[in-house]
Design a protein around this motif. Structure first.
Motif, mmCIF file in Angstrom:
data_model
loop_
_atom_site.group_PDB
_atom_site.id
_atom_site.type_symbol
_atom_site.label_atom_id
_atom_site.label_comp_id
_atom_site.label_asym_id
_atom_site.label_seq_id
_atom_site.Cartn_x
_atom_site.Cartn_y
_atom_site.Cartn_z
ATOM 1 N N LYS A 1 -37.401 103.828 9.966
ATOM 2 C CA LYS A 1 -36.085 103.187 9.932
ATOM 3 C C LYS A 1 -35.132 104.054 10.750
ATOM 4 C CE LYS A 1 -32.291 102.357 6.657
ATOM 5 N NZ LYS A 1 -31.926 101.690 5.414
ATOM 6 N N GLY B 1 -28.653 99.279 10.074
ATOM 7 C CA GLY B 1 -27.308 99.812 9.871
ATOM 8 C C GLY B 1 -26.409 99.342 10.991
ATOM 9 N N GLY C 1 -33.686 95.890 10.656
ATOM 10 C CA GLY C 1 -33.206 95.812 9.283
ATOM 11 C C GLY C 1 -31.791 95.261 9.333
ATOM 12 N N SER D 1 -25.455 93.125 5.962
ATOM 13 C CA SER D 1 -24.248 92.300 5.954
ATOM 14 C C SER D 1 -24.253 91.211 7.026
ATOM 15 C CB SER D 1 -23.019 93.193 6.109
ATOM 16 O OG SER D 1 -23.274 94.212 7.052
HETATM 17 C C1 3PG Z 1 -28.808 99.788 4.824
HETATM 18 O O1 3PG Z 1 -28.493 99.499 3.672
HETATM 19 O O2 3PG Z 1 -29.868 100.279 5.151
HETATM 20 C C2 3PG Z 1 -27.828 99.524 5.872
HETATM 21 O O3 3PG Z 1 -26.658 100.157 5.522
HETATM 22 C C3 3PG Z 1 -27.582 98.067 6.102
HETATM 23 O O4 3PG Z 1 -26.562 98.003 7.009
HETATM 24 P P1 3PG Z 1 -25.876 96.637 7.451
HETATM 25 O O5 3PG Z 1 -25.322 95.980 6.240
HETATM 26 O O6 3PG Z 1 -24.833 97.089 8.426
HETATM 27 O O7 3PG Z 1 -26.944 95.803 8.126
#
Ligand code: 3PG
Length: 213
Positions: free
Chosen positions: A132, A160, A179, A182
């Motif tokens: 990841k 993320g 991944g 939100s």
């Molecule tokens: C996670 O929980 O691994 C990330 O923070 C998800 O991030 P995102 O909501 O920006 O996709």
């Protein structure tokens, strides 16, 4: 399923949905929206209250139609609790050998967090099933293509801040999957359904889904 089969099932759509919420009910509703939208792989982050209860409930509800894992697994104790809750895979923002050892002891794939080539190599030496890249928004798709030029064996899952628009760019750069939390899961069921369909179509344009296990 063997560990490699679960890994493939978790990444087959080239998207791993992330449910991180401040309430059990909201987390369950979000997961339900994502699964109804056709997403077949999702993790419940352990920052969510009663996250492991949500994992157990969802697995009971979806059976073999989707793979449900636990995310933000930071240590061996949490990994063991996730195993006991029935999680099919473990994800972490960091790299703790004990999480990998515990997951593997019970046949679960583990996707630890990395952010440098040194961490990526260390994670692969420890047997990580995918990496990841976190937080992906701090790096950008060039990270994947540049690092995989030297480490083509690295199965990278940027996570993320990955947006709907950028996800295909990440996959085009060589990420095995993205991944997404939100950007994919906010809004009502209709919105999530449309967004998921659009995302899956865009990803399929860039790279075919992995062969199913
Ligand atoms: C996670 O929980 O691994 C990330 O923070 C998800 O991030 P995102 O909501 O920006 O996709």
């Amino acid at each position: 399923m063997y560990r490699w089969e679960i890994t493939r099932a978790a990444l087959v759509q080239r998207v791993l949905a992330i449910v991180r919420s401040d309430s059990y009910d909201h987390a369950h509703a979000t997961a339900d929206n994502l699964l109804s939208a056709g997403i077949t792989s999702l993790e419940i982050s352990l920052t969510t209250p009663f996250a492991l209860e949500a994992v157990t409930t969802l697995i009971r509800e979806v059976g073999d139609d989707a793979v449900i894992g636990a995310g933000t697994v930071l240590d061996g104790a949490s990994a063991r609790m996730a195993v006991d809750a029935g999680a099919r895979f473990l994800v972490s923002p960091s790299l703790d050998p004990e999480v990998i050892r515990t997951g593997h002891r019970y046949g679960l794939p583990v996707f630890p967090g990395v952010a440098t080539p040194t961490e990526a190599v260390h994670a692969m030496e420890l047997g990580a099933d995918a990496l990841k890249l976190f937080p992906a928004s701090a790096y950008g798709p060039r990270w994947v293509s540049d690092v995989r030029a030297a480490l083509p064996q690295a199965a990278v899952v940027p996570t993320g801040g990955v947006t709907l628009a950028e996800a295909p760019e990440w996959v085009a750069a060589g990420a095995v999957a993205c991944g997404m939390g939100s950007a994919l899961s906010e809004g009502d069921r209709d919105t999530v359904g449309k967004r998921a369909a659009e995302l899956l179509a865009r990803l399929a344009d860039v790279a075919p889904p992995l062969d199913p296990p």
